[in-house]
Design an enzyme around this catalytic site. Structure first.
Site, PDB file in Angstrom:
ATOM      1  N   GLU A  27       0.922  -1.395  -0.111  1.00  0.00           N
ATOM      2  CA  GLU A  27       0.141   0.143   0.134  1.00  0.00           C
ATOM      3  C   GLU A  27       0.840   1.216  -0.033  1.00  0.00           C
ATOM      4  O   GLU A  27       2.009   1.204   0.896  1.00  0.00           O
ATOM      5  CB  GLU A  27      -1.047  -0.057   1.299  1.00  0.00           C
ATOM      6  CG  GLU A  27      -2.014  -0.878   1.105  1.00  0.00           C
ATOM      7  CD  GLU A  27      -3.127  -0.641   2.459  1.00  0.00           C
ATOM      8  OE1 GLU A  27      -4.271  -0.730   2.231  1.00  0.00           O
ATOM      9  OE2 GLU A  27      -2.695   0.054   3.470  1.00  0.00           O
ATOM     10  N   CYS A  28       0.639   2.169  -0.832  1.00  0.00           N
ATOM     11  CA  CYS A  28       1.323   3.508  -0.906  1.00  0.00           C
ATOM     12  C   CYS A  28       2.744   3.145  -1.110  1.00  0.00           C
ATOM     13  O   CYS A  28       3.512   2.941  -2.071  1.00  0.00           O
ATOM     14  CB  CYS A  28       0.582   4.301   0.118  1.00  0.00           C
ATOM     15  SG  CYS A  28       1.163   6.020  -0.098  1.00  0.00           S
ATOM     16  N   GLY A  29       3.482   3.486   0.280  1.00  0.00           N
ATOM     17  CA  GLY A  29       4.991   3.384   0.080  1.00  0.00           C
ATOM     18  C   GLY A  29       5.426   2.062  -0.033  1.00  0.00           C
ATOM     19  O   GLY A  29       6.471   1.789  -0.754  1.00  0.00           O
ATOM     20  N   PHE A  83       3.704  -0.074  -2.066  1.00  0.00           N
ATOM     21  CA  PHE A  83       3.408  -0.179  -3.337  1.00  0.00           C
ATOM     22  C   PHE A  83       4.771   0.295  -4.147  1.00  0.00           C
ATOM     23  O   PHE A  83       5.503   0.044  -5.119  1.00  0.00           O
ATOM     24  CB  PHE A  83       2.245   0.692  -4.086  1.00  0.00           C
ATOM     25  CG  PHE A  83       2.175   0.690  -5.649  1.00  0.00           C
ATOM     26  CD1 PHE A  83       1.927  -0.248  -6.419  1.00  0.00           C
ATOM     27  CD2 PHE A  83       1.974   1.966  -5.773  1.00  0.00           C
ATOM     28  CE1 PHE A  83       1.685  -0.117  -7.721  1.00  0.00           C
ATOM     29  CE2 PHE A  83       1.591   2.157  -7.464  1.00  0.00           C
ATOM     30  CZ  PHE A  83       1.492   1.098  -8.161  1.00  0.00           C
ATOM     31  N   THR A 115      -0.822  -0.830  -4.528  1.00  0.00           N
ATOM     32  CA  THR A 115      -1.718   0.508  -5.064  1.00  0.00           C
ATOM     33  C   THR A 115      -1.298   1.668  -4.094  1.00  0.00           C
ATOM     34  O   THR A 115      -0.983   1.301  -3.028  1.00  0.00           O
ATOM     35  CB  THR A 115      -2.995   0.208  -5.174  1.00  0.00           C
ATOM     36  OG1 THR A 115      -3.785   1.370  -5.278  1.00  0.00           O
ATOM     37  CG2 THR A 115      -3.699  -0.217  -3.768  1.00  0.00           C
TER      38      THR A 115
END
Length: 441
Positions: free
Chosen positions: A332-334, A336, A433
């Site tokens: 997730e985010c970082g 990703f 993502t």
């Protein structure tokens, strides 16, 4: 106190000082022997850690947009269990949310209406005196279903300043329960995604105690306690397991260090209650995901601040690639960003990442991405089956330089349902993502 009572600490805007007031108030009441539970409204994975440090109890987020009503009620009931007082801290301004379904704007005001929580209004009165009363009156009149119970004058310049602003507000019939003198050292350190996290504060315990000292002197704690009201609507809080995110495995390797730390408390708690075991490992310490786990989760955090160390963590990167050959890995985010081919740091230096997905990201060429997201999953995976909707948010400054050619993880819409297009990537057992998942829609 018998039945749990509660209140919301709100303000006209971000930066009014409500977090410092909230933390100090929580700790000051704990010193009195009050069992305090902390709640943060909206999508904020940082403040619950400070609430936990102040109260000695786990913090939790309540988000009226991202969480179905049943899940909000269940999480609040869980937080209130064994507590005398629930103190909920508003995100941004008290009424700030998005237009849409009544009661599901994401604002703290939604919680105030639904659960009968009065508001302790923190007013930054720097640069004004009697005008603060006009602001307070606007809050009192804006929504009659939200009770403004009292006010705290923050960042006062002098006793005369306190008298002028306080008298004008009291004349409205709104109790002024305290005033905090201007002191820049009361603020918590910040960086590009908000406050520095609780676990990274150089002397968190001492700072929390100092905030409590200040609030004990500045606030009438008896008057604050008198403002609290019994929590409404919790007598039959429903089972909300169907709305919670399913655990991605039975034993979950969870990246956990200064680069990977954005895990919502309610998500981890539900995974544990579902029988899953969370096994922490540190990519920054060059640790691979433990081989006895059956899923790996790379949460958000600050990999852009540690890109060089992550690029040099050969055991971590090789171990992650081996793990992904046979078991699911999600970022997730970082997380990703780290799953991609490369990450460009703030200085413009490009660092090789895990290469399990084909995208390349940059923190040097920044663009803020912020807002609620509804994700319709494009395939079966750790977030749910194909076609399922997951609600959450994005908050990052990184930019995708090259999206690669992986299949998208989901189709995104913003909080008002406007399509944003495909998002994230999936390849084999790997998915990721920028979107932070909060609950199933």
């Amino acid at each position: 106190m018998n039945a749990p009572r509660g209140l919301i600490v709100g303000a006209p805007r971000s930066g009014a000082g409500k977090t410092s007031v909230t933390i100090g108030l929580m700790r000051a009441l704990v010193r009195r022997g009050v069992a305090v539970a902390g709640v943060k409204s909206g999508p904020d994975y940082i403040d619950p850690g400070f609430h936990a440090a102040a109260t000695g109890r786990p913090g939790v987020n309540l988000d009226s947009w991202a969480m179905p009503p049943a899940l909000v009620a269940r999480l609040l009931a869980d937080a209130a269990a064994g507590a005398d007082l629930v103190v909920a801290e508003s995100a941004m301004g008290l009424f700030d949310g998005i237009p849409g379904t009544p009661g599901r704007s994401g604002s703290a005001a939604d919680l105030a209406r639904r659960f009968g929580l009065p508001v302790l209004l923190v007013l930054d009165v720097s640069g004004q005196s009697q005008t603060a009363a006009a602001v307070a009156r606007g809050f009192m009149a804006y929504d009659r279903a939200v009770t403004i119970g009292g006010a705290v004058l923050n960042r006062l310049g002098s006793e005369r300043h306190r008298a002028l602003a306080g008298a004008a507000i009291a004349a409205l019939g709104l109790p002024v329960v305290g005033g905090v003198l201007r002191d820049p050292t009361l603020s918590l350190p910040e960086r590009h995604l908000g406050l520095v996290q609780a676990g990274e504060h150089p002397d968190l315990a001492a700072h929390v105690e100092r905030l409590a000292d200040v609030m004990e002197d500045a606030l009438d704690l008896d008057a604050v306690l008198a403002l609290a009201r019994p929590l409404a609507g919790l007598d039959a809080a429903p089972d909300a397991a169907a709305a919670a995110l399913p655990p991605p495995g039975q034993r979950i390797a969870l990246a956990s260090d200064a680069a990977f730390s954005f895990v919502y408390p309610h998500v981890a708690r539900h995974w544990r209650r579902s029988g899953a075991e969370l096994v922490a490992f540190s990519p920054l310490a060059d640790e691979p995901p433990p081989d006895d786990c059956d899923a790996c989760w790379l949460p958000g955090g600050y990999p852009e601040l540690h890109a060089g160390r992550l690029a040099g963590a050969a055991r971590f990167r090789a171990g992650l690639r081996r793990f992904a050959e046979t078991r699911p890995v999600h970022g997730e985010c970082g997380g990703f960003m780290v799953l991609g081919e490369s990450l460009e740091d703030a200085d413009g230096t490009t660092h090789a990442m895990a290469g399990l997905l084909g995208h390349r990201t940059s923190f040097a060429r920044r663009r803020m991405n912020l807002g609620y997201r509804a994700a319709t999953l494009s395939a079966d995976g750790v977030l749910g089956p194909r076609g399922a909707t997951v609600r959450g948010h994005e908050f990052h400054y990184a930019r995708v330089l090259d999206a690669g050619d992986d299949a998208p993880l989901a189709e995104l819409a913003d909080g008002q349902g406007r399509p944003l297009g495909p998002s994230g990537g999936r390849r084999g057992r790997v998915s990721g993502t920028f979107f932070h998942a909060i609950a199933r829609g």
